[in-house]
Scaffold this active site. Sequence first.
Site, PDB file in Angstrom:
ATOM      1  N   TRP A   1       0.862  -1.185   0.000  1.00 34.54           N
ATOM      2  CA  TRP A   1       0.000   0.000   0.000  1.00 34.54           C
ATOM      3  C   TRP A   1       0.903   1.241   0.000  1.00 34.54           C
ATOM      4  O   TRP A   1       1.787   1.346   0.860  1.00 34.54           O
ATOM      5  CB  TRP A   1      -0.855  -0.039   1.272  1.00 34.54           C
ATOM      6  CG  TRP A   1      -1.879   1.029   1.401  1.00 34.54           C
ATOM      7  CD1 TRP A   1      -2.741   1.458   0.447  1.00 34.54           C
ATOM      8  CD2 TRP A   1      -2.167   1.790   2.582  1.00 34.54           C
ATOM      9  NE1 TRP A   1      -3.556   2.437   0.954  1.00 34.54           N
ATOM     10  CE2 TRP A   1      -3.217   2.665   2.253  1.00 34.54           C
ATOM     11  CE3 TRP A   1      -1.641   1.819   3.866  1.00 34.54           C
ATOM     12  CZ2 TRP A   1      -3.759   3.567   3.165  1.00 34.54           C
ATOM     13  CZ3 TRP A   1      -2.170   2.697   4.785  1.00 34.54           C
ATOM     14  CH2 TRP A   1      -3.217   3.565   4.437  1.00 34.54           C
TER      15      TRP A   1
ATOM     16  N   LYS B   1     -13.033  -1.103   6.995  1.00 33.93           N
ATOM     17  CA  LYS B   1     -13.656  -1.967   5.997  1.00 33.93           C
ATOM     18  C   LYS B   1     -14.598  -2.965   6.640  1.00 33.93           C
ATOM     19  O   LYS B   1     -15.736  -3.115   6.197  1.00 33.93           O
ATOM     20  CB  LYS B   1     -12.586  -2.736   5.202  1.00 33.93           C
ATOM     21  CG  LYS B   1     -11.357  -1.941   4.852  1.00 33.93           C
ATOM     22  CD  LYS B   1     -11.609  -0.907   3.778  1.00 33.93           C
ATOM     23  CE  LYS B   1     -10.613   0.242   3.833  1.00 33.93           C
ATOM     24  NZ  LYS B   1      -9.233  -0.024   3.584  1.00 33.93           N
TER      25      LYS B   1
ATOM     26  N   ASP C   1      -0.129  -5.387   9.437  1.00 36.93           N
ATOM     27  CA  ASP C   1      -1.172  -4.448   9.041  1.00 36.93           C
ATOM     28  C   ASP C   1      -2.430  -5.264   8.740  1.00 36.93           C
ATOM     29  O   ASP C   1      -2.472  -6.019   7.770  1.00 36.93           O
ATOM     30  CB  ASP C   1      -0.721  -3.662   7.803  1.00 36.93           C
ATOM     31  CG  ASP C   1      -1.757  -2.624   7.378  1.00 36.93           C
ATOM     32  OD1 ASP C   1      -2.832  -2.561   8.004  1.00 36.93           O
ATOM     33  OD2 ASP C   1      -1.486  -1.885   6.418  1.00 36.93           O
TER      34      ASP C   1
ATOM     35  N   ALA D   1      -5.948  -4.715   7.797  1.00 38.99           N
ATOM     36  CA  ALA D   1      -6.934  -3.727   7.344  1.00 38.99           C
ATOM     37  C   ALA D   1      -8.208  -4.372   6.817  1.00 38.99           C
ATOM     38  O   ALA D   1      -9.186  -3.673   6.551  1.00 38.99           O
ATOM     39  CB  ALA D   1      -6.329  -2.836   6.262  1.00 38.99           C
TER      40      ALA D   1
HETATM   41  N1  PMP Z   1      -3.560  -0.646   5.426  1.00 40.21           N
HETATM   42  C1  PMP Z   1      -3.948  -1.028   4.210  1.00 40.21           C
HETATM   43  C2  PMP Z   1      -3.219  -2.127   3.537  1.00 40.21           C
HETATM   44  C3  PMP Z   1      -5.031  -0.387   3.601  1.00 40.21           C
HETATM   45  O1  PMP Z   1      -5.407  -0.776   2.380  1.00 40.21           O
HETATM   46  C4  PMP Z   1      -5.695   0.659   4.281  1.00 40.21           C
HETATM   47  C5  PMP Z   1      -6.855   1.370   3.667  1.00 40.21           C
HETATM   48  N2  PMP Z   1      -6.826   1.633   2.334  1.00 40.21           N
HETATM   49  C6  PMP Z   1      -5.243   1.010   5.548  1.00 40.21           C
HETATM   50  C7  PMP Z   1      -4.185   0.328   6.089  1.00 40.21           C
HETATM   51  C8  PMP Z   1      -5.839   2.125   6.367  1.00 40.21           C
HETATM   52  O2  PMP Z   1      -7.182   2.205   6.449  1.00 40.21           O
HETATM   53  P1  PMP Z   1      -7.923   3.317   7.291  1.00 40.21           P
HETATM   54  O3  PMP Z   1      -6.940   4.341   7.744  1.00 40.21           O
HETATM   55  O4  PMP Z   1      -8.954   3.878   6.372  1.00 40.21           O
HETATM   56  O5  PMP Z   1      -8.528   2.598   8.456  1.00 40.21           O
END
Ligand code: PMP
Length: 386
Positions: free
Chosen positions: A123, A239, A204, A206
């Site tokens: 990401w 998500k 991570d 997510a």
């Molecule tokens: N890590 C990854 C791999 C992601 O794809 C995302 C969201 N696109 C995030 C972290 C962070 O998400 P958020 O800050 O919206 O909770």
Amino acid sequence: MFDALRPQAPDMILRLMQMFRDDPRGGKVDLGVGVYRDATGRTPVMRAVREAGRRMWAAEETKVYTAMPGDPAFLDAMRRLVLGPDTGAAIATPGGTGALRQAFELIRLARPDATIWLPDPTWPNHPALISAVGLRQATYRYFDTATGGLDVDGMMADLERVAAGDVILLHGCCHNPTGADLRPAHWAHVARILAHRGALPLIDMAYQGFGEGVEDDALPTRRLVTQVPEALIAASCSKNFGIYRERTGVLIATGGGDVVQDNLTALNRLAYSFPPDHGARLVATVLTSADLEADWRAELDGIRRGMVALREALAVALRAECRSDRFGFVAEHRGMFSRLGLSPAEVEALRDRHGIYMLGDSRMNVAGLTADTVPVLARAIAQVTA
Ligand code: PMP
């Protein structure tokens, strides 16, 4: 003062969203932006979250500050959701992004000379956050574009080179942008390398619940934290609870004594005093009410099954249209994304000739598809790759 500022690089996803909006064609398909969409193209408020909001509204008697690490009920609920029986120091953060930022800040406090190892690709906000915090970073091989699968040998060879005290960032499940996840045997291999190199995992998480299921998606993380002395987990609720704009996440650290919690709490104080609470309270309400939790799990699993079904349908359609197994990996990948391995020119042709939008690296959002657009995409891919 402000004349010294240099322009920031444009956000490619926002640019793509604008191009999509400006496209007058009727049958255009948006597979770019990374949010879940149902069959009608909406990103709905989940049933249990809506009901939790109603209950909170009726019961909440104050909006006074919560605790600096975050609402204890939320932190307990998230520890249980992510770690199961294990425990650790934790802070609530603004989304998964906030959790990652705080993880890098903690690493900088503890070990400013550490190198953070990122999968290639990852990401894009990962390298950006690390640069902003001023830590060193490097990449390890991860994805094999030719097969759409993992480069396991390359990955393990690169991880064997990390130094003691380095940090290895791993996607807990549903790798973004590729969709290719480690299998249990790979996780075990990574754990052995981490243990003997003396490196620390930063996981991570997510998309817990978007891959194999809420519990199964957490299993590699739960196992790994028992196999290494210390670990960091940055989990997002954006998500899996569908609360993107509420900015809800958690950073958990396992291993280490009270000093870890002490430093995490201080990082919250230094960044924003108290973390946002509304989304955290929605999540805590869902996860501490048996009826809401059961309904949330059921709805999330329906979402997950829908994405797996779209993947399977797309793989079948691509096999028929392209008369090859080149894209068979689409059915093996998990989560919202798959990197298709198309060239930039092919991605452009999909956009220009067919009104199908995906990221320049050929990452597509599976949840942007419907039963109706699966054959449209398969036919268009067959045409641009012919
Ligand atoms: N890590 C990854 C791999 C992601 O794809 C995302 C969201 N696109 C995030 C972290 C962070 O998400 P958020 O800050 O919206 O909770």
